[in-house]
Write an enzyme that holds these catalytic residues in place. Sequence first.
Site, PDB file in Angstrom:
ATOM      1  N   ILE A  15     -23.978  21.626  16.731  1.00 32.47           N
ATOM      2  CA  ILE A  15     -24.230  20.356  17.054  1.00 32.47           C
ATOM      3  C   ILE A  15     -24.840  20.281  18.280  1.00 32.47           C
ATOM      4  O   ILE A  15     -25.617  19.212  18.572  1.00 32.47           O
ATOM      5  CB  ILE A  15     -22.629  19.774  17.237  1.00 32.47           C
ATOM      6  CG1 ILE A  15     -21.983  19.781  15.700  1.00 32.47           C
ATOM      7  CG2 ILE A  15     -22.714  18.542  17.571  1.00 32.47           C
ATOM      8  CD1 ILE A  15     -20.498  19.349  15.945  1.00 32.47           C
ATOM      9  N   GLY A  39     -23.629  30.672  20.165  1.00 31.80           N
ATOM     10  CA  GLY A  39     -24.895  30.052  20.031  1.00 31.80           C
ATOM     11  C   GLY A  39     -25.779  30.943  19.988  1.00 31.80           C
ATOM     12  O   GLY A  39     -25.873  32.171  20.015  1.00 31.80           O
ATOM     13  N   PHE A  75     -20.080  20.523  24.565  1.00 33.85           N
ATOM     14  CA  PHE A  75     -19.794  21.212  23.235  1.00 33.85           C
ATOM     15  C   PHE A  75     -19.088  22.677  23.172  1.00 33.85           C
ATOM     16  O   PHE A  75     -19.090  22.998  21.983  1.00 33.85           O
ATOM     17  CB  PHE A  75     -21.137  20.910  22.267  1.00 33.85           C
ATOM     18  CG  PHE A  75     -21.713  19.568  22.236  1.00 33.85           C
ATOM     19  CD1 PHE A  75     -21.264  18.688  21.368  1.00 33.85           C
ATOM     20  CD2 PHE A  75     -22.601  19.088  23.048  1.00 33.85           C
ATOM     21  CE1 PHE A  75     -21.895  17.590  20.936  1.00 33.85           C
ATOM     22  CE2 PHE A  75     -23.267  17.949  23.117  1.00 33.85           C
ATOM     23  CZ  PHE A  75     -22.914  17.040  21.939  1.00 33.85           C
ATOM     24  N   TYR A 143      -5.691  25.036  18.729  1.00 35.54           N
ATOM     25  CA  TYR A 143      -7.005  24.407  18.868  1.00 35.54           C
ATOM     26  C   TYR A 143      -7.006  22.926  19.044  1.00 35.54           C
ATOM     27  O   TYR A 143      -7.445  22.292  19.901  1.00 35.54           O
ATOM     28  CB  TYR A 143      -7.806  24.541  17.362  1.00 35.54           C
ATOM     29  CG  TYR A 143      -8.870  23.761  17.510  1.00 35.54           C
ATOM     30  CD1 TYR A 143      -9.980  23.799  18.446  1.00 35.54           C
ATOM     31  CD2 TYR A 143      -9.395  22.842  16.410  1.00 35.54           C
ATOM     32  CE1 TYR A 143     -11.053  23.221  18.333  1.00 35.54           C
ATOM     33  CE2 TYR A 143     -10.246  21.965  16.419  1.00 35.54           C
ATOM     34  CZ  TYR A 143     -11.286  22.198  17.321  1.00 35.54           C
ATOM     35  OH  TYR A 143     -12.403  21.301  17.184  1.00 35.54           O
ATOM     36  N   LYS A 147      -7.485  20.536  22.652  1.00 34.88           N
ATOM     37  CA  LYS A 147      -8.560  19.441  22.462  1.00 34.88           C
ATOM     38  C   LYS A 147      -7.549  18.008  23.041  1.00 34.88           C
ATOM     39  O   LYS A 147      -8.179  17.254  23.812  1.00 34.88           O
ATOM     40  CB  LYS A 147      -9.067  18.998  21.311  1.00 34.88           C
ATOM     41  CG  LYS A 147     -10.108  20.122  20.731  1.00 34.88           C
ATOM     42  CD  LYS A 147     -11.427  19.737  21.408  1.00 34.88           C
ATOM     43  CE  LYS A 147     -12.643  20.925  20.942  1.00 34.88           C
ATOM     44  NZ  LYS A 147     -13.703  20.413  21.671  1.00 34.88           N
ATOM     45  N   ASN A 172     -15.534  16.053   9.670  1.00 39.15           N
ATOM     46  CA  ASN A 172     -16.462  17.341   9.066  1.00 39.15           C
ATOM     47  C   ASN A 172     -17.986  17.309   9.412  1.00 39.15           C
ATOM     48  O   ASN A 172     -18.439  16.564   8.672  1.00 39.15           O
ATOM     49  CB  ASN A 172     -16.076  17.624   7.772  1.00 39.15           C
ATOM     50  CG  ASN A 172     -14.720  18.081   7.494  1.00 39.15           C
ATOM     51  OD1 ASN A 172     -13.675  16.990   7.476  1.00 39.15           O
ATOM     52  ND2 ASN A 172     -14.228  19.253   7.127  1.00 39.15           N
TER      53      ASN A 172
END
Length: 329
Positions: A15, A39, A75, A143, A147, A172
């Site tokens: 993303i 990445g 991100f 997880y 967040k 998603n």
Amino acid sequence: MAQETLLVVGGAGYIGSHMGKMLAQAGYGVVVLDNLCTGFADAARYGTLVVGGLADPVALEALFTAHEFAAVLHFAALSQVGESVQAPDRYYRNNVANTLNLLDTMGRHQVQRFIFSSTAAIFGEPESATITEAHPQRPINPYGRSKRMVEEILADYGHSFGLRSVALRYFNAAGADPEGELGERHDPESHLIPLILQAASGRRSHIAVFGTDYPTRDGTCIRDYIHVWDLCQAHLLALQHLLADGESLALNLGNGLGFSVQEVIDGAGRVTGRKIPVRQEARRAGDPATLVADSAQARERLGWQPEYADLDTILAHAWAWEQQKGKRW
């Protein structure tokens, strides 16, 4: 045209790399910070790449001293639910403690605008087929809890230090850059659409369908797939909202349309013109039958409107990228 410089943390990932491209096209200066653990350096082609991570406060201090950032887009999280259960320490350290390093460095340099990549996992088991921002937050894995913790930290930092933030809760993310430059490159891959397309291209022997007896229209799970470019568009609008001195927000992001696993497989067959090998498996623990976002608040507060809501379009962009991957990697 805007001339502000932005820091995109995790901008070499799926993303984040798309976000870097959109920001550059919108006229912003882009600096990418990424440790490249998941990445790829060549994906950060629309910004100045700084290889490093949030665990190093000294390097963060040097980065913020070298640049005057108008805002930070974050991100860089670990995001595998199963892995978070096996290694919660790693998830809390990376997703929470490292984010605190970032926020504290921002505070020392008077950077007061923050876009946070959050997740629908903060809600836990859905109590309704469509999830609004008012849905109870009961995450069921480290997880999701990591967040939610960051969202709580953002609210506290806003109250005490004046930080203004927008937390965007993804459902998603799917698809690829409509121009074909960027796409999904997870290793190992865990997302449904690229797994299906790998089966279509022959890079995978089959796609496993976990459960065909759910109370849905065809017995398979229904999920909300949002095109990655539409996702980035919401971030751009959130950024513009903060740059215009807008208030802090926490918003759900999804298509608002639910597609079943079988519908995605059927769509992939249409788009690729190939038969998708399928193997039926037992249900996985914790998979709700239906999980779809209500994104009315994002549409109302940000003026966001998904451009690529059609499933076949999402699949076509992802398929174009999958065909490139077969040649490149």
